[in-house]
Motif scaffolding. Structure first.
Motif, PDB file in Angstrom:
ATOM      1  N   GLY A  55     -54.776 -79.047  18.876  1.00  0.00           N
ATOM      2  CA  GLY A  55     -54.483 -77.629  18.941  1.00  0.00           C
ATOM      3  C   GLY A  55     -53.285 -77.278  19.798  1.00  0.00           C
ATOM      4  O   GLY A  55     -52.866 -76.130  19.834  1.00  0.00           O
ATOM      5  N   SER A  56     -52.702 -78.254  20.486  1.00  0.00           N
ATOM      6  CA  SER A  56     -51.526 -77.972  21.311  1.00  0.00           C
ATOM      7  C   SER A  56     -50.260 -78.216  20.505  1.00  0.00           C
ATOM      8  O   SER A  56     -50.305 -78.640  19.348  1.00  0.00           O
ATOM      9  N   LYS A  57     -49.132 -77.986  21.118  1.00  0.00           N
ATOM     10  CA  LYS A  57     -47.865 -78.224  20.411  1.00  0.00           C
ATOM     11  C   LYS A  57     -47.607 -79.716  20.217  1.00  0.00           C
ATOM     12  O   LYS A  57     -46.755 -80.105  19.436  1.00  0.00           O
ATOM     13  N   TYR A  58     -48.357 -80.593  20.906  1.00  0.00           N
ATOM     14  CA  TYR A  58     -48.205 -82.034  20.750  1.00  0.00           C
ATOM     15  C   TYR A  58     -49.097 -82.606  19.661  1.00  0.00           C
ATOM     16  O   TYR A  58     -49.057 -83.791  19.383  1.00  0.00           O
ATOM     17  N   ASP A  59     -49.930 -81.777  19.056  1.00  0.00           N
ATOM     18  CA  ASP A  59     -50.834 -82.218  18.001  1.00  0.00           C
ATOM     19  C   ASP A  59     -50.018 -82.571  16.762  1.00  0.00           C
ATOM     20  O   ASP A  59     -49.280 -81.728  16.235  1.00  0.00           O
ATOM     21  N   PRO A  60     -50.133 -83.813  16.236  1.00  0.00           N
ATOM     22  CA  PRO A  60     -49.314 -84.193  15.081  1.00  0.00           C
ATOM     23  C   PRO A  60     -49.759 -83.539  13.780  1.00  0.00           C
ATOM     24  O   PRO A  60     -49.011 -83.523  12.818  1.00  0.00           O
ATOM     25  N   LYS A  61     -50.981 -82.995  13.704  1.00  0.00           N
ATOM     26  CA  LYS A  61     -51.492 -82.308  12.518  1.00  0.00           C
ATOM     27  C   LYS A  61     -51.296 -83.147  11.248  1.00  0.00           C
ATOM     28  O   LYS A  61     -50.606 -82.759  10.310  1.00  0.00           O
ATOM     29  N   HIS A  62     -51.905 -84.337  11.228  1.00  0.00           N
ATOM     30  CA  HIS A  62     -51.780 -85.228  10.081  1.00  0.00           C
ATOM     31  C   HIS A  62     -52.481 -84.657   8.860  1.00  0.00           C
ATOM     32  O   HIS A  62     -53.556 -84.068   8.961  1.00  0.00           O
ATOM     33  N   ASP A  63     -51.860 -84.854   7.721  1.00  0.00           N
ATOM     34  CA  ASP A  63     -52.439 -84.420   6.458  1.00  0.00           C
ATOM     35  C   ASP A  63     -53.551 -85.398   6.070  1.00  0.00           C
ATOM     36  O   ASP A  63     -53.323 -86.605   6.024  1.00  0.00           O
ATOM     37  N   PRO A  64     -54.759 -84.923   5.782  1.00  0.00           N
ATOM     38  CA  PRO A  64     -55.858 -85.834   5.419  1.00  0.00           C
ATOM     39  C   PRO A  64     -55.547 -86.692   4.189  1.00  0.00           C
ATOM     40  O   PRO A  64     -55.994 -87.827   4.095  1.00  0.00           O
TER      41      PRO A  64
END
Length: 104
Positions: A55-64
């Protein structure tokens, strides 16, 4: 004259070795290990880095979908291997290319 040259070389060698050893001692003594959680575990995050990455700006948010590509390819590989083994057990002939295995 040669004795003086040897003495000068030896003195320079000793001086250089001493300076090197002193540099190692000073650099080792400079670290005090004040913020270690345990002996040898002294990693610290940079200032401003969050405790929780999600949830932070460092979260890579990978696509499942991207994360599942490898598991999908492994599943497909196992299916192909099962077809190869089944054909080999029936006929005794190993065919690598699954497309060339006759459908019986």
């Amino acid at each position: 004259m040669r004795m003086i040259d040897r003495t000068v070389k030896f003195t320079c060698l000793l001086t250089g070795t001493g300076a090197f050893a002193l540099g190692l001692v000073v650099s080792a003594a400079a670290y005090d290990g004040t913020n270690c959680k345990a002996p040898g575990n002294c990693w610290e995050a940079k200032p401003g880095y969050p405790d929780k990455v999600a949830g932070s700006k460092y979260d890579p948010k990978h696509d499942p979908k991207e994360l599942n590509k490898q598991s999908q390819s492994i599943k497909e590989m196992e299916e192909r291997n099962a077809q190869r083994i089944a054909h080999f057990e029936k006929t005794g002939q190993f065919i690598y290319d699954v497309k060339k295995i006759p459908a019986n």
